[in-house]
Each structure stands twice: as C-alpha cells, then as structure tokens.
Design a protein around this motif. Structure first.
Motif, PDB file in Angstrom:
ATOM      1  N   THR A 361       0.830  -1.211   0.000  1.00 26.98           N
ATOM      2  CA  THR A 361       0.000   0.000   0.000  1.00 26.98           C
ATOM      3  C   THR A 361       0.859   1.254   0.000  1.00 26.98           C
ATOM      4  O   THR A 361       0.598   2.205  -0.751  1.00 26.98           O
ATOM      5  CB  THR A 361      -0.919   0.004   1.231  1.00 26.98           C
ATOM      6  OG1 THR A 361      -1.723  -1.179   1.228  1.00 26.98           O
ATOM      7  CG2 THR A 361      -1.812   1.230   1.237  1.00 26.98           C
ATOM      8  N   MET A 362       1.900   1.264   0.836  1.00 24.55           N
ATOM      9  CA  MET A 362       2.799   2.412   0.881  1.00 24.55           C
ATOM     10  C   MET A 362       3.550   2.572  -0.437  1.00 24.55           C
ATOM     11  O   MET A 362       3.863   3.692  -0.858  1.00 24.55           O
ATOM     12  CB  MET A 362       3.778   2.256   2.041  1.00 24.55           C
ATOM     13  CG  MET A 362       3.125   2.171   3.407  1.00 24.55           C
ATOM     14  SD  MET A 362       2.079   3.591   3.777  1.00 24.55           S
ATOM     15  CE  MET A 362       3.311   4.899   3.804  1.00 24.55           C
ATOM     16  N   LYS A 363       3.831   1.456  -1.094  1.00 25.35           N
ATOM     17  CA  LYS A 363       4.505   1.519  -2.399  1.00 25.35           C
ATOM     18  C   LYS A 363       3.641   2.247  -3.413  1.00 25.35           C
ATOM     19  O   LYS A 363       4.145   3.088  -4.180  1.00 25.35           O
ATOM     20  CB  LYS A 363       4.799   0.094  -2.886  1.00 25.35           C
ATOM     21  CG  LYS A 363       5.454   0.027  -4.264  1.00 25.35           C
ATOM     22  CD  LYS A 363       5.176  -1.293  -4.943  1.00 25.35           C
ATOM     23  CE  LYS A 363       3.733  -1.390  -5.410  1.00 25.35           C
ATOM     24  NZ  LYS A 363       3.462  -2.598  -6.202  1.00 25.35           N
ATOM     25  N   THR A 394      -7.686   0.093   1.264  1.00 25.86           N
ATOM     26  CA  THR A 394      -6.742  -1.024   1.104  1.00 25.86           C
ATOM     27  C   THR A 394      -6.016  -1.319   2.405  1.00 25.86           C
ATOM     28  O   THR A 394      -5.803  -2.476   2.781  1.00 25.86           O
ATOM     29  CB  THR A 394      -5.732  -0.699   0.000  1.00 25.86           C
ATOM     30  OG1 THR A 394      -6.425  -0.409  -1.211  1.00 25.86           O
ATOM     31  CG2 THR A 394      -4.790  -1.868  -0.237  1.00 25.86           C
ATOM     32  N   PHE A 395      -5.624  -0.258   3.125  1.00 27.35           N
ATOM     33  CA  PHE A 395      -4.948  -0.439   4.401  1.00 27.35           C
ATOM     34  C   PHE A 395      -5.888  -1.073   5.428  1.00 27.35           C
ATOM     35  O   PHE A 395      -5.499  -1.985   6.161  1.00 27.35           O
ATOM     36  CB  PHE A 395      -4.450   0.915   4.912  1.00 27.35           C
ATOM     37  CG  PHE A 395      -3.798   0.849   6.268  1.00 27.35           C
ATOM     38  CD1 PHE A 395      -2.500   0.382   6.395  1.00 27.35           C
ATOM     39  CD2 PHE A 395      -4.484   1.247   7.387  1.00 27.35           C
ATOM     40  CE1 PHE A 395      -1.889   0.315   7.639  1.00 27.35           C
ATOM     41  CE2 PHE A 395      -3.895   1.188   8.641  1.00 27.35           C
ATOM     42  CZ  PHE A 395      -2.604   0.723   8.759  1.00 27.35           C
ATOM     43  N   ILE A 396      -7.145  -0.609   5.494  1.00 22.76           N
ATOM     44  CA  ILE A 396      -8.125  -1.189   6.406  1.00 22.76           C
ATOM     45  C   ILE A 396      -8.366  -2.667   6.076  1.00 22.76           C
ATOM     46  O   ILE A 396      -8.487  -3.502   6.972  1.00 22.76           O
ATOM     47  CB  ILE A 396      -9.435  -0.387   6.363  1.00 22.76           C
ATOM     48  CG1 ILE A 396      -9.210   1.051   6.834  1.00 22.76           C
ATOM     49  CG2 ILE A 396     -10.516  -1.056   7.196  1.00 22.76           C
ATOM     50  CD1 ILE A 396     -10.422   1.947   6.674  1.00 22.76           C
ATOM     51  N   TYR A 397      -8.419  -2.968   4.782  1.00 21.58           N
ATOM     52  CA  TYR A 397      -8.603  -4.353   4.374  1.00 21.58           C
ATOM     53  C   TYR A 397      -7.466  -5.239   4.869  1.00 21.58           C
ATOM     54  O   TYR A 397      -7.705  -6.355   5.363  1.00 21.58           O
ATOM     55  CB  TYR A 397      -8.691  -4.427   2.843  1.00 21.58           C
ATOM     56  CG  TYR A 397      -8.538  -5.820   2.283  1.00 21.58           C
ATOM     57  CD1 TYR A 397      -9.610  -6.709   2.242  1.00 21.58           C
ATOM     58  CD2 TYR A 397      -7.318  -6.249   1.784  1.00 21.58           C
ATOM     59  CE1 TYR A 397      -9.464  -7.974   1.742  1.00 21.58           C
ATOM     60  CE2 TYR A 397      -7.157  -7.532   1.267  1.00 21.58           C
ATOM     61  CZ  TYR A 397      -8.230  -8.398   1.253  1.00 21.58           C
ATOM     62  OH  TYR A 397      -8.074  -9.657   0.748  1.00 21.58           O
ATOM     63  N   SER A 398      -6.233  -4.776   4.730  1.00 28.70           N
ATOM     64  CA  SER A 398      -5.087  -5.564   5.174  1.00 28.70           C
ATOM     65  C   SER A 398      -5.129  -5.828   6.665  1.00 28.70           C
ATOM     66  O   SER A 398      -4.706  -6.883   7.150  1.00 28.70           O
ATOM     67  CB  SER A 398      -3.786  -4.873   4.803  1.00 28.70           C
ATOM     68  OG  SER A 398      -3.651  -3.632   5.479  1.00 28.70           O
TER      69      SER A 398
END
Length: 402
Positions: A361-363, A394-398
């Motif tokens: 995600t950070m990428k 996406t971060f919440i999903y991870s």
C-alpha cells in the motif's frame, strides 16, 4: 550571607561532636568554601536561583585522635574540598544488549532496507516505463523486454554461481504454468493501461485489487470472510469509482487494462498458493522461473498483436525524437522491473503477509505521488480524495484480513 552562616553552623556542630569524642582541645575544624561560592552575590531576587548543592570530593586529616608522645606537631585542620553540582563528572555507563535483542534490531534494519529498496526500484521502473510508452507506444513488446531482461539476468547469475540455481523437475513447471499465465496477463494488462492513462490513475485503480480477491475467493472458491473484511471493500470500491469519474484524461482501454490486471493477479496469487505447497523453490529463484515461463508464453502473442514491422517503425521514430537516451530508457525500465519484483519476493520470505500488504500500500502511495510530481499531472481535489479513500480502504482491508 545565609549560605556562609549555614556552613559555619555545620562546621561548629561538627567540631563540638568531635570534641565530645575526647579529641585535643586545640583541634580546629574549618569548612573549605570556594571563594566564588561564598563571595558570589545574588543578582536575582529569587535566592534559590543562586544556590547549588556542593558535593564533597576530598577530606584531609579526618579521623585524627590525638598526638602520640615524641611526635612532631601536626596541623589539626580538617580540610574538605567540594565542587558544585554542575561541574560533576559524568559517570561512565556501559549498556550491553543480549544476542536476541541484537538479532531483532538487525532484522528490523534488514526489513527496512528491503522496503526502501523495493519502493525506490518500483518508482524508478514506473517513471522509465511511462517515458518509454510515451515515445514508443507498444506495450506488448515493452512487457516482453521486461521479462527477457529478468530472465537474462538470472541465467547469468546461475551460470556465474552468483546465485544458486534451483533444483526443479517437470512437476514444478506444471504447477507453475497457471501462475505464469495469470502473471503474463496481469503484466501486459497493466502495461497497456499505463500506455493509455497516467501512471497515477493506473495505480489508483490497481489499489482495488483486494476487492477482486475477496469476490473471487467468495464466489468461486467458497471462502467466507468476517464482516469487517466486506465493510473494508466499501471505501476501496467507492474511492476507485470516485477517482475514475473525476479523472481528467480518462480512457476506457486504460481503465479496463488496470481492472484486468487486478483480476489476473488475484488468480496468480490463488494458483501460486495452491500449486506451490511443498515446493522448495522460493523467493528470488521462484520469480526467476516465473519470468522465464511467462516470457515463453508472451513472446508469440506479442509478435502476433504488434509484430516486428510496427516495432521497427516505432523504434526509428522514438530514436529520432528522443535520441540515444531512448535506448537507455528501454534498458532501465526492463532491468528495474525485474529488480523491484525480485526484491518484493525476497522480502516476502522475511515478513508476514500483513506487513507485506502494508508495504505494498505504501509503495502505491510513493508511485502515485512521485509520478504526479515528475510528469506534472493535473489532478483535481475530488480526484485526490478518491485516491486517498481507495488507498485507506486497502490499508483497512489488510488489517481486517488478519
């Protein structure tokens, strides 16, 4: 001064105490007070600001109990040296870490280096890839060259013993085949997308990959997920939709290319998990084998879709427009594509899937921001909001997936 009086009182009390111990009456006690302390005047109205604690550093003549007969007279003065607190010497402190602490710190540094290298290589690849596609709009050949460069690098590494060649058999290549097919489709589709739209827009749409992963796993594989996972898809889908609707240079082929890439990479991950269980090949060598097999699959399709004649015309046009630097751009995008994927697979062996997802995600954030800055891409606030919502989803999903 009150300070001197206090010191005198302490000396007198100490003298009386020693005389009570039957010491000679001529014994004299004095307290050593530095001139700069006693003679200092307080310039501030607050008296406490001029007071500093004194620490005894040496005592001379302490413990004298009398003069033996036939001995020379001795100085009966007891001298106490002192220094102010702010002049105290620091105590040497030695801190030693155990082996486990050192190994944990080294592992954190190693992971940080992996992530930084992964992000940097990915940003460089996307920049050069977009430059090549702007001057040479042939995504099928560009994708083929990327896989060819990685295959050549690994073959040379194995031949020169820089890397140990993997031990594979026919069964390994059979299980790798569906993974390679999905990888090839995803790679080409993403390249086609970037040839039609901005790099930032492609990566915004590709941040919706978790939504495809959940939907495919639920309806095709029958897997069930917690409610929190399904709820995390709402900001992902909503953010991607908002970014697509407000994109200034929207292109349907570019949008569909990113969507197909998402779906293909989801199947790649599913096939990889199912087919590679029990296989000893992993990390760098696994991706090398994947690149070689994908290259064999892609080459005939690239020739059929675009063909050498179109490539020759496009190449001459690009070289005449850009100059010799165009060749360097092609080499750079091909090499950096392999390197960033290789580092990502190597880091996957060192970290948990959750950490890898966060890093991925950070990428995307680093690629989106850098491409907007380098290519001066105009972006509306509502478009940026959609991208932020999708990436946050996406971060919440991870987090929810774990």
């Amino acid at each position: 001064m009150a300070f001197a009086a206090k010191q005198f009182y302490s000396s007198a009390a100490f003298s009386n105490h020693m005389q009570h111990k039957n010491l000679p009456s001529k014994t004299h006690f004095s307290s050593f007070i530095p001139n700069q302390v006693v003679g200092r005047k307080c310039e501030k109205p607050n008296a406490s600001a001029c007071r500093k604690p004194l620490y005894i550093s040496a005592v001379t003549g302490f413990g004298y109990v009398g003069e033996p007969e036939n001995s020379k007279p001795r100085d009966t003065t007891i001298q106490c040296n002192a220094y102010e607190a702010h002049r105290a010497h620091p105590l040497p402190i030695s801190i030693e870490f155990d082996q486990e602490t050192r190994e944990a710190a080294a592992q954190k540094i190693k992971i940080s280096v992996y992530f930084a290298t992964w992000w940097a290589l990915n940003v460089v690849f996307n920049i050069y890839n977009k430059k090549v596609l702007n001057a040479f709009p042939f995504p099928w050949l560009t994708s083929t060259l990327s896989l060819a460069a990685g295959s050549l690098i690994m073959l040379v590494s194995w031949a020169t013993k820089i890397a140990e060649a993997p031990k594979t058999d026919l069964e390994f290549w059979k299980t790798l085949l569906p993974v390679a097919v999905a990888h090839t489709i995803g790679h080409v589709a993403a390249t086609v997308s970037m040839s039609k739209v901005a790099v930032s827009f492609t990566h915004i749409i590709k941040s919706g990959e978790p939504a495809f992963s959940v939907l495919v796993s639920r309806f095709l594989l029958g897997e069930a997920f917690p409610t929190s996972v399904y709820l995390s898809l709402v900001p992902i889908i909503g953010g991607c939709a908002l970014a697509a609707v407000t994109e200034l240079n929207f292109n349907l082929i570019g949008f569909m290319g990113a969507m197909i890439s998402n779906l293909a990479f989801v199947f790649r991950n599913i096939f990889s998990k199912k087919g590679m269980k029990g296989q000893s090949v992993g990390g760098m060598n696994y991706y090398a084998c994947l690149s070689m097999l994908s290259l064999l699959i892609l080459t005939p399709f690239a020739i059929a879709v675009e063909g050498p004649q179109m490539w020759a015309i496009g190449w001459q046009k690009a070289v005449s427009l850009i100059g010799p630097n165009f060749v360097w751009w092609v080499v750079a995008q091909s090499v950096f594509y392999h390197l960033y994927n290789q580092v990502s697979y190597m880091s996957l062996n060192e970290i948990s899937p959750l950490t890898f997802s966060i890093g991925n995600t950070m990428k995307r954030i680093s690629v989106i921001v850098s491409s907007i800055i380098i290519f001066s891409i105009p972006i509306q606030p509502i478009n940026a909001l959609g991208a932020a919502i999708a990436i946050l989803g996406t971060f919440i999903y991870s987090q929810a997936k774990q």
